[in-house]
Scaffold this motif. Sequence first.
Motif, mmCIF file in Angstrom:
data_model
loop_
_atom_site.group_PDB
_atom_site.id
_atom_site.type_symbol
_atom_site.label_atom_id
_atom_site.label_comp_id
_atom_site.label_asym_id
_atom_site.label_seq_id
_atom_site.Cartn_x
_atom_site.Cartn_y
_atom_site.Cartn_z
ATOM 1 N N THR A 238 27.766 10.478 79.870
ATOM 2 C CA THR A 238 28.405 9.387 79.125
ATOM 3 C C THR A 238 29.723 9.836 78.510
ATOM 4 O O THR A 238 30.753 9.150 78.626
ATOM 5 N N THR A 241 32.319 10.451 81.321
ATOM 6 C CA THR A 241 32.837 9.204 81.894
ATOM 7 C C THR A 241 33.874 8.573 80.977
ATOM 8 O O THR A 241 34.916 8.073 81.437
ATOM 9 N N ARG A 242 33.621 8.585 79.675
ATOM 10 C CA ARG A 242 34.587 8.007 78.730
ATOM 11 C C ARG A 242 35.905 8.766 78.762
ATOM 12 O O ARG A 242 36.987 8.158 78.719
#
Length: 249
Positions: A238, A241-242
């Motif tokens: 997560t 990906t950000r």
Amino acid sequence: MLLHDTALVYGRYLRQSLRSRFALLFGVLTPLLYLLFFGPLLTGLPLGGRGSSWQVLVPGLLLQLGLFGALFAGFTVIVEKGQGVVERMRVTPVSRLALLLGRVLRDATVFVFQAVLLVLAALAMGLRAPAGGVLIGFAFVALLTLSLASLSYALGMKIASPQEFGPLINAVSMPSMLLSGLVLPMTLAPGWLDVLSHFVPFRYLVDAVRDAYVGRYTSAHMLWGVVVAVASAVAAVTVGTRVFRKAGA
């Protein structure tokens, strides 16, 4: 589309790895040296855990592959930024999640392959472990790689040069190796050091794989290891990906 894009990115980087066969083999060299030269010293010693000395040492060496290999994966992103590869990917419609997943899945494939080579060498030297435990060990190597490689790539996107990246990774990897009990169980450590080691997530993975290697699949160590490994992988992907989305990679 995500699966298609991930497969494209994965295939690209896997082909790069296959073209560098010496890198695949030399990646397992350090754990193999530990196995050959350090393992015989532990034979017959009371290591404070169940199983033989090989069932204590080999799980730690497997996770050492993921720890050191995946943490330094971000070097490739720094190189690609300098060569303009990241800039060219930025203008494509490929999913930003796929750009990360393709990379980390390639890394997981490489390190699991190296883990297989390491276990084969350990079997030749006297390791005896249930097949299920060995497979569980490979799964933990893959999850650890997903976590650390994702964070390493995210860090590589933020840092401008290898000169900044290397010292920072070393500052994380060495304490993690020493406090997680990769080489020797933390049960041998003084009480205060054993308590401190519980704040290092890798400790739970090491304990879980060691239990798997003696056939204890339903122990508390196994439960905590699975929880920490899965939660770390989800959180790291997560975050990665950000970072990729914000950087426009």
